[in-house]
Every structure is written in C-alpha cells, then in structure tokens.
Scaffold this motif. Structure first.
Motif, PDB file in Angstrom:
ATOM      1  N   MET A 286      40.284  49.785 -67.148  1.00 33.35           N
ATOM      2  CA  MET A 286      41.391  50.732 -67.312  1.00 33.35           C
ATOM      3  C   MET A 286      42.537  50.061 -68.078  1.00 33.35           C
ATOM      4  O   MET A 286      43.002  48.998 -67.692  1.00 33.35           O
ATOM      5  CB  MET A 286      41.886  51.175 -65.931  1.00 33.35           C
ATOM      6  N   LYS A 287      42.989  50.624 -69.157  1.00 38.88           N
ATOM      7  CA  LYS A 287      44.097  50.066 -69.900  1.00 38.88           C
ATOM      8  C   LYS A 287      45.402  50.293 -69.148  1.00 38.88           C
ATOM      9  O   LYS A 287      45.572  51.277 -68.455  1.00 38.88           O
ATOM     10  CB  LYS A 287      44.173  50.717 -71.272  1.00 38.88           C
ATOM     11  N   LYS A 288      46.345  49.375 -69.309  1.00 41.39           N
ATOM     12  CA  LYS A 288      47.586  49.458 -68.562  1.00 41.39           C
ATOM     13  C   LYS A 288      48.747  49.839 -69.473  1.00 41.39           C
ATOM     14  O   LYS A 288      48.829  49.420 -70.615  1.00 41.39           O
ATOM     15  CB  LYS A 288      47.875  48.131 -67.871  1.00 41.39           C
ATOM     16  N   PHE A 289      49.666  50.635 -68.912  1.00 41.78           N
ATOM     17  CA  PHE A 289      50.850  50.985 -69.664  1.00 41.78           C
ATOM     18  C   PHE A 289      52.074  50.817 -68.783  1.00 41.78           C
ATOM     19  O   PHE A 289      53.074  51.493 -68.924  1.00 41.78           O
ATOM     20  CB  PHE A 289      50.759  52.425 -70.173  1.00 41.78           C
ATOM     21  N   LEU A 290      52.029  49.879 -67.845  1.00 43.10           N
ATOM     22  CA  LEU A 290      53.003  49.773 -66.779  1.00 43.10           C
ATOM     23  C   LEU A 290      53.978  48.634 -66.990  1.00 43.10           C
ATOM     24  O   LEU A 290      53.667  47.628 -67.602  1.00 43.10           O
ATOM     25  CB  LEU A 290      52.289  49.567 -65.443  1.00 43.10           C
ATOM     26  N   ILE A 291      55.175  48.776 -66.412  1.00 45.71           N
ATOM     27  CA  ILE A 291      56.195  47.753 -66.471  1.00 45.71           C
ATOM     28  C   ILE A 291      56.395  47.208 -65.066  1.00 45.71           C
ATOM     29  O   ILE A 291      56.887  47.929 -64.194  1.00 45.71           O
ATOM     30  CB  ILE A 291      57.529  48.333 -66.985  1.00 45.71           C
ATOM     31  N   PRO A 292      56.011  45.948 -64.750  1.00 48.69           N
ATOM     32  CA  PRO A 292      56.162  45.418 -63.401  1.00 48.69           C
ATOM     33  C   PRO A 292      57.622  45.327 -62.994  1.00 48.69           C
ATOM     34  O   PRO A 292      58.485  44.965 -63.786  1.00 48.69           O
ATOM     35  CB  PRO A 292      55.537  44.021 -63.498  1.00 48.69           C
ATOM     36  N   ILE A 293      57.897  45.640 -61.706  1.00 48.52           N
ATOM     37  CA  ILE A 293      59.236  45.492 -61.141  1.00 48.52           C
ATOM     38  C   ILE A 293      59.100  45.051 -59.698  1.00 48.52           C
ATOM     39  O   ILE A 293      58.008  44.909 -59.172  1.00 48.52           O
ATOM     40  CB  ILE A 293      60.024  46.827 -61.177  1.00 48.52           C
ATOM     41  N   LEU A 294      60.234  44.855 -59.037  1.00 46.87           N
ATOM     42  CA  LEU A 294      60.251  44.581 -57.608  1.00 46.87           C
ATOM     43  C   LEU A 294      60.700  45.836 -56.896  1.00 46.87           C
ATOM     44  O   LEU A 294      61.636  46.512 -57.309  1.00 46.87           O
ATOM     45  CB  LEU A 294      61.209  43.430 -57.297  1.00 46.87           C
ATOM     46  N   LEU A 295      60.048  46.135 -55.782  1.00 44.05           N
ATOM     47  CA  LEU A 295      60.318  47.351 -55.036  1.00 44.05           C
ATOM     48  C   LEU A 295      61.097  47.024 -53.781  1.00 44.05           C
ATOM     49  O   LEU A 295      60.759  46.089 -53.067  1.00 44.05           O
ATOM     50  CB  LEU A 295      58.984  47.981 -54.629  1.00 44.05           C
ATOM     51  N   ALA A 296      62.107  47.787 -53.458  1.00 48.46           N
ATOM     52  CA  ALA A 296      62.861  47.561 -52.233  1.00 48.46           C
ATOM     53  C   ALA A 296      62.042  47.961 -51.031  1.00 48.46           C
ATOM     54  O   ALA A 296      61.235  48.872 -51.091  1.00 48.46           O
ATOM     55  CB  ALA A 296      64.165  48.394 -52.263  1.00 48.46           C
ATOM     56  N   PRO A 297      62.249  47.268 -49.862  1.00 46.85           N
ATOM     57  CA  PRO A 297      61.485  47.608 -48.674  1.00 46.85           C
ATOM     58  C   PRO A 297      61.878  48.965 -48.131  1.00 46.85           C
ATOM     59  O   PRO A 297      62.953  49.487 -48.405  1.00 46.85           O
ATOM     60  CB  PRO A 297      61.852  46.483 -47.694  1.00 46.85           C
ATOM     61  N   GLY A 298      61.008  49.545 -47.301  1.00 48.40           N
ATOM     62  CA  GLY A 298      61.309  50.788 -46.616  1.00 48.40           C
ATOM     63  C   GLY A 298      61.029  52.019 -47.431  1.00 48.40           C
ATOM     64  O   GLY A 298      61.620  53.068 -47.218  1.00 48.40           O
ATOM     65  N   ILE A 299      60.149  51.925 -48.402  1.00 53.74           N
ATOM     66  CA  ILE A 299      59.887  53.083 -49.248  1.00 53.74           C
ATOM     67  C   ILE A 299      59.000  54.089 -48.539  1.00 53.74           C
ATOM     68  O   ILE A 299      58.332  53.801 -47.563  1.00 53.74           O
ATOM     69  CB  ILE A 299      59.221  52.647 -50.559  1.00 53.74           C
ATOM     70  N   ALA A 300      59.003  55.303 -49.040  1.00 54.05           N
ATOM     71  CA  ALA A 300      58.161  56.338 -48.463  1.00 54.05           C
ATOM     72  C   ALA A 300      56.719  56.119 -48.883  1.00 54.05           C
ATOM     73  O   ALA A 300      56.437  55.482 -49.870  1.00 54.05           O
ATOM     74  CB  ALA A 300      58.641  57.713 -48.958  1.00 54.05           C
ATOM     75  N   PHE A 301      55.817  56.659 -48.104  1.00 54.26           N
ATOM     76  CA  PHE A 301      54.402  56.547 -48.431  1.00 54.26           C
ATOM     77  C   PHE A 301      53.950  57.775 -49.205  1.00 54.26           C
ATOM     78  O   PHE A 301      54.403  58.879 -48.969  1.00 54.26           O
ATOM     79  CB  PHE A 301      53.582  56.425 -47.146  1.00 54.26           C
ATOM     80  N   ALA A 302      53.040  57.570 -50.151  1.00 54.90           N
ATOM     81  CA  ALA A 302      52.470  58.687 -50.901  1.00 54.90           C
ATOM     82  C   ALA A 302      50.979  58.442 -51.018  1.00 54.90           C
ATOM     83  O   ALA A 302      50.401  57.722 -50.214  1.00 54.90           O
ATOM     84  CB  ALA A 302      53.157  58.811 -52.258  1.00 54.90           C
ATOM     85  N   THR A 303      50.347  59.048 -52.018  1.00 51.51           N
ATOM     86  CA  THR A 303      48.912  58.873 -52.200  1.00 51.51           C
ATOM     87  C   THR A 303      48.627  58.420 -53.619  1.00 51.51           C
ATOM     88  O   THR A 303      49.395  58.682 -54.536  1.00 51.51           O
ATOM     89  CB  THR A 303      48.175  60.203 -51.939  1.00 51.51           C
ATOM     90  N   PHE A 304      47.492  57.723 -53.794  1.00 46.19           N
ATOM     91  CA  PHE A 304      47.111  57.266 -55.122  1.00 46.19           C
ATOM     92  C   PHE A 304      46.531  58.433 -55.920  1.00 46.19           C
ATOM     93  O   PHE A 304      45.603  59.106 -55.476  1.00 46.19           O
ATOM     94  CB  PHE A 304      46.100  56.131 -55.016  1.00 46.19           C
ATOM     95  N   GLU A 305      47.091  58.654 -57.091  1.00 50.75           N
ATOM     96  CA  GLU A 305      46.657  59.720 -57.978  1.00 50.75           C
ATOM     97  C   GLU A 305      46.607  59.193 -59.414  1.00 50.75           C
ATOM     98  O   GLU A 305      47.217  58.174 -59.735  1.00 50.75           O
ATOM     99  CB  GLU A 305      47.620  60.904 -57.902  1.00 50.75           C
ATOM    100  N   LYS A 306      45.903  59.908 -60.263  1.00 51.66           N
ATOM    101  CA  LYS A 306      45.800  59.514 -61.670  1.00 51.66           C
ATOM    102  C   LYS A 306      47.040  59.956 -62.430  1.00 51.66           C
ATOM    103  O   LYS A 306      47.461  61.103 -62.356  1.00 51.66           O
ATOM    104  CB  LYS A 306      44.553  60.129 -62.308  1.00 51.66           C
ATOM    105  N   TRP A 307      47.636  59.012 -63.167  1.00 52.90           N
ATOM    106  CA  TRP A 307      48.771  59.289 -64.045  1.00 52.90           C
ATOM    107  C   TRP A 307      48.390  58.853 -65.453  1.00 52.90           C
ATOM    108  O   TRP A 307      47.755  57.820 -65.635  1.00 52.90           O
ATOM    109  CB  TRP A 307      50.018  58.552 -63.564  1.00 52.90           C
ATOM    110  N   THR A 308      48.825  59.620 -66.447  1.00 50.68           N
ATOM    111  CA  THR A 308      48.410  59.374 -67.823  1.00 50.68           C
ATOM    112  C   THR A 308      49.630  59.195 -68.728  1.00 50.68           C
ATOM    113  O   THR A 308      50.563  60.001 -68.687  1.00 50.68           O
ATOM    114  CB  THR A 308      47.560  60.552 -68.353  1.00 50.68           C
ATOM    115  N   SER A 309      49.597  58.135 -69.537  1.00 47.86           N
ATOM    116  CA  SER A 309      50.692  57.886 -70.473  1.00 47.86           C
ATOM    117  C   SER A 309      50.556  58.831 -71.667  1.00 47.86           C
ATOM    118  O   SER A 309      49.496  59.417 -71.905  1.00 47.86           O
ATOM    119  CB  SER A 309      50.664  56.435 -70.950  1.00 47.86           C
ATOM    120  N   ASN A 310      51.625  58.942 -72.436  1.00 41.50           N
ATOM    121  CA  ASN A 310      51.590  59.880 -73.561  1.00 41.50           C
ATOM    122  C   ASN A 310      50.727  59.397 -74.720  1.00 41.50           C
ATOM    123  O   ASN A 310      50.567  60.107 -75.707  1.00 41.50           O
ATOM    124  CB  ASN A 310      53.005  60.215 -74.051  1.00 41.50           C
TER     125      ASN A 310
END
Length: 225
Positions: A1-25
């Motif tokens: 899978m090719k990547k189009f992401l920018i790594p960052i640091l995430l603050a603790p205590g975030i909400a939970f979601a689900t893994f889904e497919k996202w597509t870059s332009n």
C-alpha cells in the motif's frame, strides 16, 4: 500500500473510532482510524491512527472529494459520540511515563491511547536469548491485531537505558514501553507472578490477571477482537 501520510504525535485521551479506507486525491489508499478533526487555516485536518499505533495528520485538500466530505461531517458526529476512556488501575503509573520508538531512539510517547478492554504487559530484556527469539513474532502479532480493545506495554528487565533503547531499535518495536526508572515500581505494585522472561501477562482494566499468553498468541488474538 502506498503511503500519503504525515507522521505526528497524538495527544493522550483521544476518542476511539474504526479503521476504514481513506483515499488521497492522487489515488493512494490507507486503512486509518479517524480520531479527531480540527480546523487549521480555514481547512479541516484529520488526525488519524495507523494500525501500528502511530498517528498521522491529513488535511482535507489531500483527500478525494468523497473522503474530504467525510472528514468535514465527522466533527459533529464524532464529538457527540465521544465518551471518556474507562479508568484502569494502571493509569497512575503509566500516564506520562511511556516511551515509544521514534526513528532510532526512544522518545516520550505522546500518542498512547487507553485500551477499552485489556492491557498486555510484555516482560522482557535485551540480554535474554529467549526474548530475542520471541520478540519478532510478537511484533508481527501486534501489527496484525492492534485495535482499540487492547494496548501492549513493555516492562523491561534491562539494566540501563541504552540497552533498552538498543533492543527496541533492533527489534523495531511498535508498542509503548514503561520507562526503566518506573519498571521496578510497576513490578512491586502489580505482582503478576512472572517467574521468567519473556512473559506476556494479560490484564483487565481493573487489574485482574488473566494469565501468561506467551505461548498462546492465537488465543490472545481472539480475545482482543
């Protein structure tokens, strides 16, 4: 899978979601967990979590039109559904004391999230040959099974920070680990019955010890679903 992401640091205590497919332009795809949305310079920017636990930030302009709309609409729906993570008996000692491999060094883990069901504590050390043999299998297991239901935290038996960091770097460990200075306190406070390493102790959030799953990874994979 090719990547189009920018790594960052995430603050603790975030909400939970689900893994889904996202597509870059430009047509590249990734399976991501959208955890928050903010407006930056008039543009919606999503903070996502990858399956290995790392965080990335993606602006709406980098997504296809359909996904940019999903990003725009998520804020109100996500905020309404957000609930605080359930407290655990491990919160006090873990919060602010976790490290994660970033590049070639261990750095303060700002993107740790509290699990919904289980903690998996990996008792290990760089000087332990059985640990060296087991860790690659555990890395693969973690990357294939990571989800919101659990988090794995390494509890070291190394004697110095350099050895702990070298071990993490060599094995490309994706999980957070407790600082060396706090490992002894953790072992005293939570007597997990560890008689040797490697040990993989699974606990419920209230501290209930479900046992050592070192040789039971397929069973553990079912438990964390």
């Amino acid at each position: 899978m090719k990547k189009f992401l920018i790594p960052i640091l995430l603050a603790p205590g975030i909400a939970f979601a689900t893994f889904e497919k996202w597509t870059s332009n430009d047509g590249r795809e990734a399976e991501l967990d959208l955890v928050s949305v903010a407006e930056v310079d008039g543009e919606k920017v999503g903070t996502f979590r990858m399956r290995n636990g790392r965080a990335v930030k993606i602006p709406a302009s980098k997504l296809i039109e359909e996904d940019a709309k999903r990003l725009d609409e998520w804020k109100s729906a996500g905020a309404a559904a957000e609930e605080p993570a359930e407290e655990s008996v491990f919160d006090d000692i873990l919060e602010g004391n976790l490290l994660r491999l970033s590049g070639k060094s261990l750095k303060k883990c700002e993107d740790a999230t509290k699990p919904e069901k289980l903690y998996v504590f990996y008792y290990t050390a760089s000087w332990c040959p059985p640990c060296q043999a087991f860790t690659p299998d555990l890395v693969k297991w973690y990357e294939e099974n990571k989800n919101d239901n659990f988090e794995l935290v390494l509890i070291t038996s190394d004697r110095d920070d350099d050895a702990m960091e070298g071990y993490a770097k060599k094995a490309k460990m994706p999980w957070p680990q407790l600082k060396l200075k706090d490992a002894g306190k953790f072992k005293e406070e939570f007597e997990h019955g560890v008689k040797g390493i490697p040990s993989l102790i699974v606990c419920e959030l209230d501290g209930t010890n479900l046992g050592n799953f070192r040789s039971r990874l397929p069973e553990l994979a079912e438990m964390v679903k």
